[in-house]
Design a protein around this motif. Structure first.
Motif, PDB file in Angstrom:
ATOM      1  N   MET A   1     -19.503  -3.549   2.929  1.00  0.00           N
ATOM      2  CA  MET A   1     -18.588  -3.544   1.795  1.00  0.00           C
ATOM      3  C   MET A   1     -19.393  -3.502   0.500  1.00  0.00           C
ATOM      4  O   MET A   1     -20.368  -4.237   0.342  1.00  0.00           O
ATOM      5  CB  MET A   1     -17.696  -4.797   1.824  1.00  0.00           C
ATOM      6  N   THR A   2     -18.977  -2.648  -0.423  1.00  0.00           N
ATOM      7  CA  THR A   2     -19.651  -2.543  -1.710  1.00  0.00           C
ATOM      8  C   THR A   2     -18.915  -3.392  -2.736  1.00  0.00           C
ATOM      9  O   THR A   2     -17.705  -3.247  -2.939  1.00  0.00           O
ATOM     10  CB  THR A   2     -19.681  -1.089  -2.193  1.00  0.00           C
ATOM     11  N   TYR A   3     -19.640  -4.303  -3.364  1.00  0.00           N
ATOM     12  CA  TYR A   3     -19.047  -5.185  -4.354  1.00  0.00           C
ATOM     13  C   TYR A   3     -19.367  -4.690  -5.754  1.00  0.00           C
ATOM     14  O   TYR A   3     -20.488  -4.255  -6.038  1.00  0.00           O
ATOM     15  CB  TYR A   3     -19.568  -6.614  -4.202  1.00  0.00           C
ATOM     16  N   THR A   4     -18.383  -4.754  -6.655  1.00  0.00           N
ATOM     17  CA  THR A   4     -18.615  -4.429  -8.053  1.00  0.00           C
ATOM     18  C   THR A   4     -19.048  -5.686  -8.792  1.00  0.00           C
ATOM     19  O   THR A   4     -18.922  -6.804  -8.275  1.00  0.00           O
ATOM     20  CB  THR A   4     -17.341  -3.861  -8.700  1.00  0.00           C
ATOM     21  N   SER A   5     -19.524  -5.525 -10.013  1.00  0.00           N
ATOM     22  CA  SER A   5     -20.084  -6.646 -10.762  1.00  0.00           C
ATOM     23  C   SER A   5     -19.047  -7.699 -11.132  1.00  0.00           C
ATOM     24  O   SER A   5     -19.399  -8.851 -11.393  1.00  0.00           O
ATOM     25  CB  SER A   5     -20.764  -6.136 -12.035  1.00  0.00           C
ATOM     26  N   ASN A   6     -17.757  -7.332 -11.161  1.00  0.00           N
ATOM     27  CA  ASN A   6     -16.746  -8.316 -11.533  1.00  0.00           C
ATOM     28  C   ASN A   6     -16.057  -8.956 -10.329  1.00  0.00           C
ATOM     29  O   ASN A   6     -15.149  -9.764 -10.488  1.00  0.00           O
ATOM     30  CB  ASN A   6     -15.688  -7.688 -12.458  1.00  0.00           C
ATOM     31  N   GLN A   7     -16.475  -8.610  -9.122  1.00  0.00           N
ATOM     32  CA  GLN A   7     -15.915  -9.234  -7.922  1.00  0.00           C
ATOM     33  C   GLN A   7     -16.685 -10.496  -7.570  1.00  0.00           C
ATOM     34  O   GLN A   7     -17.875 -10.629  -7.880  1.00  0.00           O
ATOM     35  CB  GLN A   7     -15.951  -8.263  -6.743  1.00  0.00           C
ATOM     36  N   PHE A   8     -15.999 -11.425  -6.905  1.00  0.00           N
ATOM     37  CA  PHE A   8     -16.663 -12.666  -6.516  1.00  0.00           C
ATOM     38  C   PHE A   8     -16.002 -13.240  -5.270  1.00  0.00           C
ATOM     39  O   PHE A   8     -14.866 -12.903  -4.935  1.00  0.00           O
ATOM     40  CB  PHE A   8     -16.612 -13.682  -7.665  1.00  0.00           C
ATOM     41  N   ILE A   9     -16.758 -14.100  -4.589  1.00  0.00           N
ATOM     42  CA  ILE A   9     -16.277 -14.795  -3.388  1.00  0.00           C
ATOM     43  C   ILE A   9     -16.051 -16.249  -3.750  1.00  0.00           C
ATOM     44  O   ILE A   9     -16.901 -16.873  -4.402  1.00  0.00           O
ATOM     45  CB  ILE A   9     -17.280 -14.679  -2.225  1.00  0.00           C
ATOM     46  N   ALA A  10     -14.920 -16.812  -3.351  1.00  0.00           N
ATOM     47  CA  ALA A  10     -14.575 -18.202  -3.659  1.00  0.00           C
ATOM     48  C   ALA A  10     -14.921 -19.105  -2.479  1.00  0.00           C
ATOM     49  O   ALA A  10     -14.538 -18.819  -1.337  1.00  0.00           O
ATOM     50  CB  ALA A  10     -13.086 -18.314  -3.988  1.00  0.00           C
ATOM     51  N   PHE A  11     -15.634 -20.191  -2.766  1.00  0.00           N
ATOM     52  CA  PHE A  11     -16.063 -21.128  -1.727  1.00  0.00           C
ATOM     53  C   PHE A  11     -15.423 -22.503  -1.921  1.00  0.00           C
ATOM     54  O   PHE A  11     -15.426 -23.050  -3.021  1.00  0.00           O
ATOM     55  CB  PHE A  11     -17.584 -21.289  -1.752  1.00  0.00           C
ATOM     56  N   PHE A  12     -14.919 -23.051  -0.816  1.00  0.00           N
ATOM     57  CA  PHE A  12     -14.418 -24.422  -0.788  1.00  0.00           C
ATOM     58  C   PHE A  12     -15.185 -25.175   0.300  1.00  0.00           C
ATOM     59  O   PHE A  12     -15.382 -24.659   1.385  1.00  0.00           O
ATOM     60  CB  PHE A  12     -12.917 -24.446  -0.502  1.00  0.00           C
ATOM     61  N   GLY A  13     -15.615 -26.390  -0.019  1.00  0.00           N
ATOM     62  CA  GLY A  13     -16.451 -27.136   0.926  1.00  0.00           C
ATOM     63  C   GLY A  13     -17.884 -26.656   0.892  1.00  0.00           C
ATOM     64  O   GLY A  13     -18.581 -26.677   1.916  1.00  0.00           O
ATOM     65  N   ALA A  14     -18.355 -26.243  -0.304  1.00  0.00           N
ATOM     66  CA  ALA A  14     -19.671 -25.597  -0.426  1.00  0.00           C
ATOM     67  C   ALA A  14     -20.848 -26.530  -0.214  1.00  0.00           C
ATOM     68  O   ALA A  14     -21.983 -26.067  -0.086  1.00  0.00           O
ATOM     69  CB  ALA A  14     -19.797 -24.922  -1.793  1.00  0.00           C
ATOM     70  N   THR A  15     -20.617 -27.851  -0.182  1.00  0.00           N
ATOM     71  CA  THR A  15     -21.714 -28.766   0.125  1.00  0.00           C
ATOM     72  C   THR A  15     -21.785 -29.078   1.620  1.00  0.00           C
ATOM     73  O   THR A  15     -22.656 -29.837   2.048  1.00  0.00           O
ATOM     74  CB  THR A  15     -21.589 -30.083  -0.676  1.00  0.00           C
ATOM     75  N   GLY A  16     -20.874 -28.499   2.393  1.00  0.00           N
ATOM     76  CA  GLY A  16     -20.933 -28.660   3.839  1.00  0.00           C
ATOM     77  C   GLY A  16     -21.948 -27.705   4.448  1.00  0.00           C
ATOM     78  O   GLY A  16     -22.263 -26.655   3.868  1.00  0.00           O
ATOM     79  N   GLY A  17     -22.468 -28.039   5.607  1.00  0.00           N
ATOM     80  CA  GLY A  17     -23.571 -27.291   6.207  1.00  0.00           C
ATOM     81  C   GLY A  17     -23.343 -25.807   6.387  1.00  0.00           C
ATOM     82  O   GLY A  17     -24.098 -24.976   5.875  1.00  0.00           O
ATOM     83  N   CYS A  18     -22.291 -25.420   7.109  1.00  0.00           N
ATOM     84  CA  CYS A  18     -22.037 -24.005   7.375  1.00  0.00           C
ATOM     85  C   CYS A  18     -21.736 -23.255   6.087  1.00  0.00           C
ATOM     86  O   CYS A  18     -22.271 -22.155   5.849  1.00  0.00           O
ATOM     87  CB  CYS A  18     -20.856 -23.850   8.332  1.00  0.00           C
ATOM     88  N   THR A  19     -20.876 -23.821   5.253  1.00  0.00           N
ATOM     89  CA  THR A  19     -20.461 -23.149   4.026  1.00  0.00           C
ATOM     90  C   THR A  19     -21.605 -23.049   3.041  1.00  0.00           C
ATOM     91  O   THR A  19     -21.764 -22.031   2.346  1.00  0.00           O
ATOM     92  CB  THR A  19     -19.276 -23.887   3.392  1.00  0.00           C
ATOM     93  N   ASN A  20     -22.432 -24.082   2.954  1.00  0.00           N
ATOM     94  CA  ASN A  20     -23.567 -24.045   2.044  1.00  0.00           C
ATOM     95  C   ASN A  20     -24.556 -22.962   2.453  1.00  0.00           C
ATOM     96  O   ASN A  20     -25.072 -22.223   1.604  1.00  0.00           O
ATOM     97  CB  ASN A  20     -24.256 -25.405   1.989  1.00  0.00           C
ATOM     98  N   ALA A  21     -24.820 -22.857   3.741  1.00  0.00           N
ATOM     99  CA  ALA A  21     -25.717 -21.804   4.222  1.00  0.00           C
ATOM    100  C   ALA A  21     -25.158 -20.427   3.892  1.00  0.00           C
ATOM    101  O   ALA A  21     -25.886 -19.525   3.464  1.00  0.00           O
ATOM    102  CB  ALA A  21     -25.928 -21.942   5.729  1.00  0.00           C
ATOM    103  N   CYS A  22     -23.846 -20.249   4.061  1.00  0.00           N
ATOM    104  CA  CYS A  22     -23.208 -18.981   3.743  1.00  0.00           C
ATOM    105  C   CYS A  22     -23.330 -18.677   2.252  1.00  0.00           C
ATOM    106  O   CYS A  22     -23.611 -17.532   1.862  1.00  0.00           O
ATOM    107  CB  CYS A  22     -21.736 -19.033   4.157  1.00  0.00           C
ATOM    108  N   LEU A  23     -23.159 -19.687   1.415  1.00  0.00           N
ATOM    109  CA  LEU A  23     -23.288 -19.506  -0.025  1.00  0.00           C
ATOM    110  C   LEU A  23     -24.709 -19.110  -0.409  1.00  0.00           C
ATOM    111  O   LEU A  23     -24.906 -18.236  -1.268  1.00  0.00           O
ATOM    112  CB  LEU A  23     -22.882 -20.788  -0.752  1.00  0.00           C
ATOM    113  N   VAL A  24     -25.707 -19.718   0.214  1.00  0.00           N
ATOM    114  CA  VAL A  24     -27.107 -19.376  -0.069  1.00  0.00           C
ATOM    115  C   VAL A  24     -27.357 -17.900   0.222  1.00  0.00           C
ATOM    116  O   VAL A  24     -27.948 -17.173  -0.594  1.00  0.00           O
ATOM    117  CB  VAL A  24     -28.071 -20.261   0.742  1.00  0.00           C
ATOM    118  N   HIS A  25     -26.908 -17.429   1.371  1.00  0.00           N
ATOM    119  CA  HIS A  25     -27.086 -16.012   1.717  1.00  0.00           C
ATOM    120  C   HIS A  25     -26.333 -15.118   0.736  1.00  0.00           C
ATOM    121  O   HIS A  25     -26.829 -14.031   0.375  1.00  0.00           O
ATOM    122  CB  HIS A  25     -26.603 -15.751   3.140  1.00  0.00           C
ATOM    123  N   THR A  26     -25.173 -15.550   0.303  1.00  0.00           N
ATOM    124  CA  THR A  26     -24.376 -14.771  -0.646  1.00  0.00           C
ATOM    125  C   THR A  26     -25.117 -14.610  -1.968  1.00  0.00           C
ATOM    126  O   THR A  26     -25.207 -13.502  -2.520  1.00  0.00           O
ATOM    127  CB  THR A  26     -23.014 -15.453  -0.879  1.00  0.00           C
TER     128      THR A  26
END
Length: 271
Positions: A1-26
């Motif tokens: 998927m190609t993301y434009t500069s104004n698109q973003f992904i919303a994270f909830f529970g970002a200090t949790g293990g799985c979600t935090n790892a996903c956020l780091v990669h993002t």
């Protein structure tokens, strides 16, 4: 998927293990994100510990201070209206969960500090989206997908827990698993509504990992490519899976691709 500069992904529970790892990669991939955090400094410290620079955080991540009871904060995570340009998150990743607590009970020795936290989070995300769609009707043309971190052991279709874990999952973990099941039900029920205009998401993925081990450190996983992947009617059955690998699988298979090939599925992950 190609993301434009104004698109973003919303994270909830970002200090949790799985979600935090996903956020780091993002963030490492140069993508933009928003995240809800009761203590923003905790989240930034976790990201720094993973090698994410402050300049990257400043440029790519917006942290909204608040919790899952705060609808206004949730809306700020999901929606941006800079210079009159209404933009809604392209994807939502939710890994909210409670803290396990032991108690003196033979039948249910494990509970969580907030036994309805997953369902409450989902209800509030859905409420926030309805308010956004009402106030900014143009956003309904770009509804986000949602991926939630759920659990094995809640399927009504096929047993996805190994024999040695059945009592542990179906008895000891009954309370937290009830909450995960309700969370999934809320999403699936909304997506099954006949009137597409009332559907809040463009698609959903429920990720059901086996027993989570390890932390969010992306350098300590066993490798997301090595994961066994199944669906509800043919689950991948195993004992444990590393949090960092689950987070990277979500990034690689859902965020990077858009996740369409997994929409409507309950995906089991295990080592």
């Amino acid at each position: 998927m190609t993301y434009t500069s104004n698109q973003f992904i919303a994270f909830f529970g970002a200090t949790g293990g799985c979600t935090n790892a996903c956020l780091v990669h993002t963030l490492n991939a140069g993508l933009h994100a928003t995240a809800l955090a009761r203590t923003p400094s905790k989240l930034t410290d976790m990201l720094h510990a993973q090698g994410v620079s402050q300049s990257t955080i400043d440029a790519q991540l917006t942290i909204i201070k608040g919790d899952i009871a705060d609808i206004t904060a949730i809306k700020s995570v999901l929606f941006s209206n800079k210079d009159g340009n209404a933009i809604i998150a392209s994807q939502i990743i939710s890994g909210v969960g409670g803290t396990p607590q032991m108690r003196w009970s033979i039948k249910k020795p494990v509970t969580i500090d907030n036994p309805e936290i997953c369902a409450t989070t989902m209800n509030n995300i859905m409420k926030a989206l309805r308010e956004i769609y009402t106030e900014y009707p143009s956003t309904t043309q770009h509804k986000p997908s949602i991926s939630v971190i759920s659990t094995t052991g809640i399927s009504d279709v096929h047993e996805d827990v190994p024999y040695g874990f059945k009592s542990f999952y179906h008895v000891a973990l009954a309370d937290p698993h009830k909450d995960k099941k309700e969370m999934e039900r809320l999403i699936a029920e909304n997506m099954a509504e006949a009137d597409e205009s009332t559907q809040l998401f463009r698609g959903f993925v429920a990720v059901r990992p086996s027993l989570l081990v390890g932390d969010q450190n992306i350098k300590k996983g066993k490798g997301w490519e090595k994961l066994k992947v199944g669906q509800e009617d043919k689950p991948a059955v195993g004992y444990t899976v590393h949090r960092a690998d689950v987070g990277q699988w979500i990034f690689e298979q859902v965020i990077k691709s858009g996740g369409e090939s997994y929409f409507g599925q309950r995906i089991t992950l295990t080592n």
